[in-house]
Design a protein around this motif. Sequence first.
Motif, short mmCIF file in Angstrom:
data_model
loop_
_atom_site.label_atom_id
_atom_site.label_comp_id
_atom_site.label_asym_id
_atom_site.label_seq_id
_atom_site.Cartn_x
_atom_site.Cartn_y
_atom_site.Cartn_z
N PHE A 37 0.50 -1.26 0.35
CA PHE A 37 0.15 -0.14 0.10
C PHE A 37 0.75 0.75 0.15
O PHE A 37 0.35 2.12 -0.47
N PHE A 38 2.17 1.38 0.90
CA PHE A 38 2.71 2.90 1.20
C PHE A 38 3.45 2.63 -0.43
O PHE A 38 3.13 3.59 -1.11
N TYR A 39 3.38 1.94 -1.27
CA TYR A 39 5.14 2.04 -2.92
C TYR A 39 3.88 2.28 -3.19
O TYR A 39 4.24 3.45 -4.20
N ARG A 40 2.71 2.14 -3.39
CA ARG A 40 1.92 2.18 -4.34
C ARG A 40 1.47 4.13 -4.06
O ARG A 40 0.84 4.76 -4.82
N MET A 41 0.77 4.04 -3.23
CA MET A 41 0.52 5.00 -2.46
C MET A 41 2.03 7.24 -2.82
O MET A 41 1.06 7.78 -3.33
N LEU A 42 2.21 6.21 -2.33
CA LEU A 42 4.15 6.76 -2.69
C LEU A 42 4.15 7.18 -4.03
O LEU A 42 4.14 8.40 -4.87
N ASP A 43 3.93 6.37 -5.46
CA ASP A 43 3.65 6.28 -6.65
C ASP A 43 3.10 7.72 -7.18
O ASP A 43 2.96 7.93 -8.07
N ARG A 44 1.36 7.18 -6.62
CA ARG A 44 0.60 8.35 -7.03
C ARG A 44 0.85 10.01 -6.87
O ARG A 44 0.71 10.87 -7.03
N ILE A 45 1.68 9.81 -5.54
CA ILE A 45 1.41 10.78 -4.47
C ILE A 45 2.90 12.22 -5.15
O ILE A 45 3.24 13.11 -4.72
N PRO A 73 9.43 9.19 -10.12
CA PRO A 73 9.46 7.56 -10.40
C PRO A 73 10.26 6.73 -9.19
O PRO A 73 11.38 6.93 -9.43
N ILE A 74 9.09 6.12 -8.33
CA ILE A 74 10.42 5.45 -7.05
C ILE A 74 9.96 4.19 -7.46
O ILE A 74 8.57 3.69 -7.32
N MET A 102 8.95 2.29 11.58
CA MET A 102 8.38 2.34 9.58
C MET A 102 7.49 4.03 9.55
O MET A 102 7.38 4.42 8.79
N ILE A 103 6.24 4.36 10.65
CA ILE A 103 5.53 5.54 10.28
C ILE A 103 6.62 6.65 10.12
O ILE A 103 6.03 7.44 9.19
N ARG A 104 7.74 6.87 11.03
CA ARG A 104 8.19 7.85 9.94
C ARG A 104 9.38 7.67 9.40
O ARG A 104 9.69 9.10 8.11
N PHE A 105 9.65 6.72 9.02
CA PHE A 105 10.33 6.35 7.42
C PHE A 105 9.64 6.57 6.02
O PHE A 105 9.73 7.10 4.81
N ALA A 106 7.68 6.56 6.60
CA ALA A 106 6.71 7.25 5.71
C ALA A 106 6.30 8.18 5.79
O ALA A 106 6.81 8.70 4.32
N LEU A 107 6.83 8.86 6.71
CA LEU A 107 6.38 10.05 6.81
C LEU A 107 7.38 11.63 6.01
O LEU A 107 7.54 11.73 5.17
N ASP A 108 8.76 10.65 6.36
CA ASP A 108 9.97 11.12 5.68
C ASP A 108 9.67 10.83 3.98
O ASP A 108 10.55 11.70 3.46
N ALA A 109 9.44 9.68 3.48
CA ALA A 109 9.44 9.94 2.66
C ALA A 109 7.59 10.24 1.60
O ALA A 109 8.20 10.94 0.63
N ILE A 110 7.22 10.27 2.61
CA ILE A 110 6.07 11.61 1.90
C ILE A 110 5.67 13.29 2.10
O ILE A 110 5.96 13.67 1.55
N THR A 111 6.77 13.69 2.91
CA THR A 111 7.14 14.83 3.01
C THR A 111 8.37 15.07 1.85
O THR A 111 8.20 16.64 2.46
N GLY A 112 9.11 14.01 2.48
CA GLY A 112 10.49 14.92 1.18
C GLY A 112 10.69 14.61 -0.03
O GLY A 112 11.20 15.03 -1.07
N PHE A 113 9.37 13.66 -0.95
CA PHE A 113 9.29 13.62 -2.17
C PHE A 113 7.71 13.82 -2.71
O PHE A 113 7.67 13.54 -3.78
N SER A 114 6.75 14.39 -1.90
CA SER A 114 5.77 15.14 -2.10
C SER A 114 5.50 16.29 -2.09
O SER A 114 5.62 17.38 -1.12
N THR A 115 4.65 16.91 -2.90
CA THR A 115 4.58 18.26 -2.92
C THR A 115 2.70 17.85 -1.93
O THR A 115 1.99 19.10 -1.42
N ALA A 116 2.01 16.94 -1.55
CA ALA A 116 0.52 17.16 -1.57
C ALA A 116 0.70 17.64 0.12
O ALA A 116 -0.57 17.63 0.06
N PRO A 117 1.55 16.58 0.90
CA PRO A 117 1.36 17.39 2.03
C PRO A 117 1.42 19.08 2.58
O PRO A 117 1.06 19.69 2.70
N LEU A 118 2.03 19.56 1.56
CA LEU A 118 2.09 21.53 1.40
C LEU A 118 0.59 21.42 1.07
O LEU A 118 -0.05 22.48 0.95
N ARG A 119 0.14 21.23 -0.31
CA ARG A 119 -1.17 21.31 -0.99
C ARG A 119 -2.46 21.62 0.13
O ARG A 119 -2.76 22.13 0.17
#
Length: 166
Positions: A46-54, A58-59, A120-137
């Motif tokens: 789920f994490f990798y597919r969600m990360l791919d969408r946001i 291309p990871i 793992m949750i901190r890892f996911a948050l690092d990935a999302i905040t580091g590679f996605s503009t979705a949280p900022l949007r």
Amino acid sequence: DADLQDPPELLTDMRAAMRSQGADVVYAVRRKREGETIFKKITAAFFYRMLDRITDTPIPLDTGDFRLMTRRALDAFLSLPEQARFIRGMVAWVGFKQVPFPYDRHERHAGETKYPLGKMIRFALDAITGFSTAPLRFASHVGLILTGLSALLVLYIVAGWLMGAA
């Protein structure tokens, strides 16, 4: 990793793939993940597919940090100033020709995972905040909505005050 889940004997084949395909990065893609719980497998998928969408970068899906890199790709990676390092995303972001190397990940031979749920949750948050503009949007949209609601509330209060004063 020293637990031999990612077998070092694959490095020879990975190097051959690097040479034959002219790649700067060969990243291992897990076809099977033996010894991991269903929860871990489902949440990782789920994490990798969600990360791919946001993300705009291309990871590769279902990869870990088991990879082979040329010196120039490694130097580009090491030049990045990030503090919270989501290595999978950073390696993808630096570019260069990158090719997958599928393998079956066997059960851990020694030790236990160093990534419990909290890490793992901190890892996911690092990935999302580091590679996605979705949280900022998201924060921007929430801020705009709250600003609009606040302006309406001010108008309501001013109108009430004017009507009560008249």
